[in-house]
Design a protein around this motif. Structure first.
Motif, PDB file in Angstrom:
ATOM      1  N   GLN A 130       5.388   2.991   6.048  1.00 15.00           N
ATOM      2  CA  GLN A 130       5.225   3.859   4.950  1.00 15.00           C
ATOM      3  C   GLN A 130       5.679   3.046   3.852  1.00 15.00           C
ATOM      4  O   GLN A 130       4.981   3.227   2.621  1.00 15.00           O
ATOM      5  N   SER A 172      -4.274  12.293  -5.653  1.00 19.80           N
ATOM      6  CA  SER A 172      -2.834  11.951  -5.702  1.00 19.80           C
ATOM      7  C   SER A 172      -2.456  11.183  -4.372  1.00 19.80           C
ATOM      8  O   SER A 172      -3.221  11.455  -3.452  1.00 19.80           O
ATOM      9  N   ALA A 173      -0.890  10.959  -4.387  1.00 21.51           N
ATOM     10  CA  ALA A 173      -0.730  10.320  -3.111  1.00 21.51           C
ATOM     11  C   ALA A 173      -0.726  11.447  -1.886  1.00 21.51           C
ATOM     12  O   ALA A 173      -0.878  11.325  -0.958  1.00 21.51           O
ATOM     13  N   LEU A 174      -0.631  12.694  -2.412  1.00 20.46           N
ATOM     14  CA  LEU A 174      -0.708  13.786  -1.278  1.00 20.46           C
ATOM     15  C   LEU A 174      -2.021  14.381  -1.424  1.00 20.46           C
ATOM     16  O   LEU A 174      -2.433  15.026  -0.209  1.00 20.46           O
ATOM     17  N   GLY A 225      -2.434   6.333   0.082  1.00 11.51           N
ATOM     18  CA  GLY A 225      -1.996   7.580  -0.229  1.00 11.51           C
ATOM     19  C   GLY A 225      -1.632   8.426   1.103  1.00 11.51           C
ATOM     20  O   GLY A 225      -0.502   8.982   1.476  1.00 11.51           O
ATOM     21  N   ALA A 226      -2.836   8.445   1.801  1.00 16.51           N
ATOM     22  CA  ALA A 226      -2.678   9.128   3.042  1.00 16.51           C
ATOM     23  C   ALA A 226      -2.052   8.655   4.314  1.00 16.51           C
ATOM     24  O   ALA A 226      -1.123   9.436   4.883  1.00 16.51           O
ATOM     25  N   MET A 269       0.849   6.970   3.574  1.00 15.14           N
ATOM     26  CA  MET A 269       2.064   6.790   3.140  1.00 15.14           C
ATOM     27  C   MET A 269       2.468   8.517   3.426  1.00 15.14           C
ATOM     28  O   MET A 269       3.603   8.649   3.844  1.00 15.14           O
ATOM     29  N   THR A 270       1.957   9.338   3.136  1.00 15.48           N
ATOM     30  CA  THR A 270       2.291  10.781   3.460  1.00 15.48           C
ATOM     31  C   THR A 270       2.244  10.723   5.087  1.00 15.48           C
ATOM     32  O   THR A 270       3.312  11.453   5.629  1.00 15.48           O
ATOM     33  N   ALA A 271       1.514  10.388   5.698  1.00 10.03           N
ATOM     34  CA  ALA A 271       1.292  10.688   7.267  1.00 10.03           C
ATOM     35  C   ALA A 271       2.759   9.968   7.746  1.00 10.03           C
ATOM     36  O   ALA A 271       3.419  10.402   8.518  1.00 10.03           O
ATOM     37  N   ASP A 292       5.338   9.057   6.201  1.00 11.48           N
ATOM     38  CA  ASP A 292       6.667  10.262   5.625  1.00 11.48           C
ATOM     39  C   ASP A 292       6.736  11.122   6.535  1.00 11.48           C
ATOM     40  O   ASP A 292       8.031  11.303   7.040  1.00 11.48           O
ATOM     41  N   ASN A 293       5.577  11.596   7.026  1.00 17.05           N
ATOM     42  CA  ASN A 293       5.981  12.947   8.083  1.00 17.05           C
ATOM     43  C   ASN A 293       6.409  12.502   9.321  1.00 17.05           C
ATOM     44  O   ASN A 293       7.448  13.154  10.062  1.00 17.05           O
TER      45      ASN A 293
END
Lengths: 292, 84
Positions: free
Chosen positions: A25, A182-184, A246-247, A249-251, A253-254
């Protein structure tokens, strides 16, 4: 009920998974910043090229003699879907979203009776498309050897596409990539790249009247079109890179958060069973003492 | 009295300054651009771009590969594929 030792093992394994996802991440966050900066730095060139294209295209009427890249082959039977994916996973649904968009388009075109071919960029997504359309992959472009696909790769892809186009292998090319919002949020996008769609003309009233061209408009346009194609591919690669990070990072993070929850649950379970074991032992001792 | 000069590659904006004159290697011959040049557009061959900061000063040489030069109201813009 799992034994104490088993539980301890599981907690440790989840902990090490969490360490990996956390590291990934952070790496993605750092790379995202870089990718965003690169995408931003590429904007002036793309914007200026589009302006130049617009002003030239407005002066030329598309006819039989126009470059094929602008006028098309006069056919639209064979469609080539250029699908740009990344080489690495661990980015949530990033790659599968792009592939899904491409497959939807492929089905739609098939239903209209067109021939659909694929040109795949990147390692991911090959398997899925190969499973559905094993015979329709025209070519693949390998980006595994380069760390970050850049302008050289865009140039190579564009050159290959132009060669295929001139050899009459396809009539229309669509590009599939993920636009970075965006990152999300990343948006799988479809864009026609060949024939080059004429950009909207931003008329600069005074300046465009008496522009001199050297050599003439047609020759400039002929030189401009492949370059425009390259720029669009380059832009797509950059957007894709930012989206991937971005994807990812989000994945990640989850995943890190889920691992944290799981560790919490397992720790409670572990403590409960430890306490249960102690209580049982105590009862046994007391019962033994009473029996004496 | 200055010419606004921008040199852009796909990866970044390399230069954006006010200079005195720029000599561009056009496909049909080199041409110098001063302030107030008429609107003009040319393809650029691989070669050396010479930037004169002030009148009579030593030129700064920039190698460019492939691209376009456009002279408009906002000065000279060179779009090059590669810059060394």
């Amino acid at each position: 009920m799992a034994s104490l030792k088993e539980l301890k093992g599981r907690i440790n394994s989840v902990k090490s998974t969490q360490k990996i996802t956390k590291a990934k991440q952070m790496v993605a966050a750092a790379k995202l910043r870089k990718a965003q900066a690169a995408a931003e730095a590429a904007r002036p060139y793309a914007a200026r090229l589009a302006t130049v294209m617009g002003s030239i295209a407005s002066k030329i009427t598309v006819s039989e003699s126009s470059p094929k890249l602008l006028a098309g082959t006069g056919n639209d039977q064979i469609h080539l879907l250029v699908v740009a994916n990344s080489d690495k996973g661990l980015a949530g649904a990033f790659n599968s979203n792009i592939v899904k968009a491409a497959l939807v388009a492929a089905r739609r075109l098939r239903a209209e009776g067109k021939t659909v071919l694929f040109y795949l960029v990147g390692r991911k997504g090959r398997a899925v498309i190969r499973r559905e359309y094993p015979k329709d992959i025209l070519a693949m472009f390998d980006t595994t050897e380069v760390r970050e696909p850049g302008y050289t790769e865009a140039e190579k892809i564009a050159a290959e596409l132009v060669t295929l186009y001139e050899a009459g292998k396809f009539d229309v090319a669509h590009l599939f990539y993920s636009k970075f919002r965006s990152a999300l949020v990343q948006e799988p996008t479809e864009q026609q790249i060949i024939p080059v769609p004429a950009p909207k003309v931003a008329e600069t009233a005074a300046g465009s009247a008496a522009v001199e061209y050297e050599p003439d408009e047609e020759e400039i346009l002929a030189a401009l079109l492949p370059r425009y194609l390259k720029t669009q591919l380059f832009g797509a690669l950059l957007e894709n890179m930012a989206s991937e990070q971005g994807a990812s990072m989000t994945a990640m993070d989850n995943a890190t958060r889920n691992a944290g929850d799981l560790i919490g649950k397992l720790t409670i379970q572990y403590n409960r069973s430890r306490q249960a074991a102690i209580t049982t032992e105590l009862i046994e001792i007391i019962a033994g003492a009473e029996a004496l | 009295m200055a010419l606004h000069f921008e040199l852009v590659t796909p990866a970044r904006l390399v230069r954006s300054d006010d200079v005195y004159m720029v000599v561009v290697p056009g496909t049909e011959g080199e041409f110098g651009v001063l302030e107030g040049h008429a609107p003009f557009m040319s393809t650029v061959r691989d070669g050396t771009l010479r930037v004169y900061k002030a009148e009579g000063s030593q030129p700064e040489e920039i190698q460019v590969q492939g691209g376009f030069a456009e002279v408009g109201e906002n000065g000279l813009t060179v779009l090059a594929e590669h810059v060394d």
